[in-house]
Design a protein around this motif. Structure first.
Motif, mmCIF file in Angstrom:
data_model
loop_
_atom_site.group_PDB
_atom_site.id
_atom_site.type_symbol
_atom_site.label_atom_id
_atom_site.label_comp_id
_atom_site.label_asym_id
_atom_site.label_seq_id
_atom_site.Cartn_x
_atom_site.Cartn_y
_atom_site.Cartn_z
ATOM 1 N N ASN A 91 27.153 -28.260 12.442
ATOM 2 C CA ASN A 91 26.694 -28.374 11.054
ATOM 3 C C ASN A 91 27.686 -29.148 10.203
ATOM 4 O O ASN A 91 27.293 -29.830 9.260
ATOM 5 N N ASN A 145 27.150 -33.080 9.879
ATOM 6 C CA ASN A 145 26.182 -33.626 8.926
ATOM 7 C C ASN A 145 26.548 -33.369 7.473
ATOM 8 O O ASN A 145 25.738 -33.619 6.588
ATOM 9 N N HIS A 200 23.151 -40.229 14.390
ATOM 10 C CA HIS A 200 22.739 -39.028 15.120
ATOM 11 C C HIS A 200 21.418 -38.490 14.579
ATOM 12 O O HIS A 200 20.561 -38.040 15.327
ATOM 13 N N GLN A 201 21.237 -38.566 13.271
ATOM 14 C CA GLN A 201 19.995 -38.094 12.664
ATOM 15 C C GLN A 201 18.804 -38.937 13.137
ATOM 16 O O GLN A 201 17.704 -38.419 13.295
ATOM 17 N N SER A 261 27.519 -39.854 12.560
ATOM 18 C CA SER A 261 26.644 -38.775 12.086
ATOM 19 C C SER A 261 25.320 -39.292 11.529
ATOM 20 O O SER A 261 24.268 -38.695 11.769
#
Length: 188
Positions: free
Chosen positions: A159, A162, A96-97, A93
């Motif tokens: 959602n 994250n 991923h950002q 995660s």
């Protein structure tokens, strides 16, 4: 005589990933990378010619690992498969950002970076197809509400990826809690 090469390409990419997560794309540079590796800075250039190439290669490496993990998911039970996919996504995660920085990578002088980023984009499509297939099957089988459009179910699912793990619990346990909340809500 210079320092001897003391790291592999895999170690180079792992260190790149760690530093990208710590400093972001804009704060990452090859001098920073060389300070965190045991060996000659010139060794970096044996693998990659510039920042764009190494960052793109790092992104490709992460996506290859995610694709491999996702391809091993047993899809015979779509709800168990969705839970496994959530765990895979949660494990990456933070990275991923960073994929949001893809548009900052100048590929004009780095054809290999352009190829790696094309792979990353195609991988996103492959992962999205798997997820869409699992969601559609789960909804058809009555495991998910049919009165809620799939894009909403998928959006809420994403959602959760994250959601910060403020408890610091292991990823498997954390993803199980999130999947349970996603599936059953927060009520008792």
């Amino acid at each position: 005589m210079g320092r001897k090469q003391a790291y592999t390409q895999a170690e180079l990419l792992d260190t790149t990933k760690r530093l990208l997560l710590e400093h972001g794309y804009d704060g990452f540079h090859l001098k920073l990378l060389s300070r965190h590796l045991h060996g000659a800075r010139s060794t970096i250039y044996q693998y990659y010619g510039n920042k764009e190439q190494i960052v793109a290669a790092c992104m490709k490496s992460v996506m290859m690992n995610m694709l491999e993990s996702a391809s091993l998911v047993d899809e015979s039970d779509c709800m168990k498969a969705l839970e496994q996919v959530l765990r895979i996504y949660i494990q990456e995660s933070a990275f991923h950002q960073l994929l949001g920085s893809i548009n900052k990578i100048n590929t004009a002088d780095a054809p290999s970076a352009a190829e790696d980023l094309a792979f990353v984009e195609q991988s996103h499509i492959t992962l999205k197809d798997q997820l869409s297939r699992l969601f559609a099957r789960a909804q058809q089988q009555g495991a998910l509400r049919k009165d809620v459009p799939l894009p909403i179910l998928i959006g809420v699912f994403f959602n959760f990826i994250n959601t910060p793990n403020m408890l610091g619990i292991p990823t498997a346990q954390w993803s199980r809690h999130l999947f349970d909340i996603w599936l059953n809500g927060a009520r008792e």
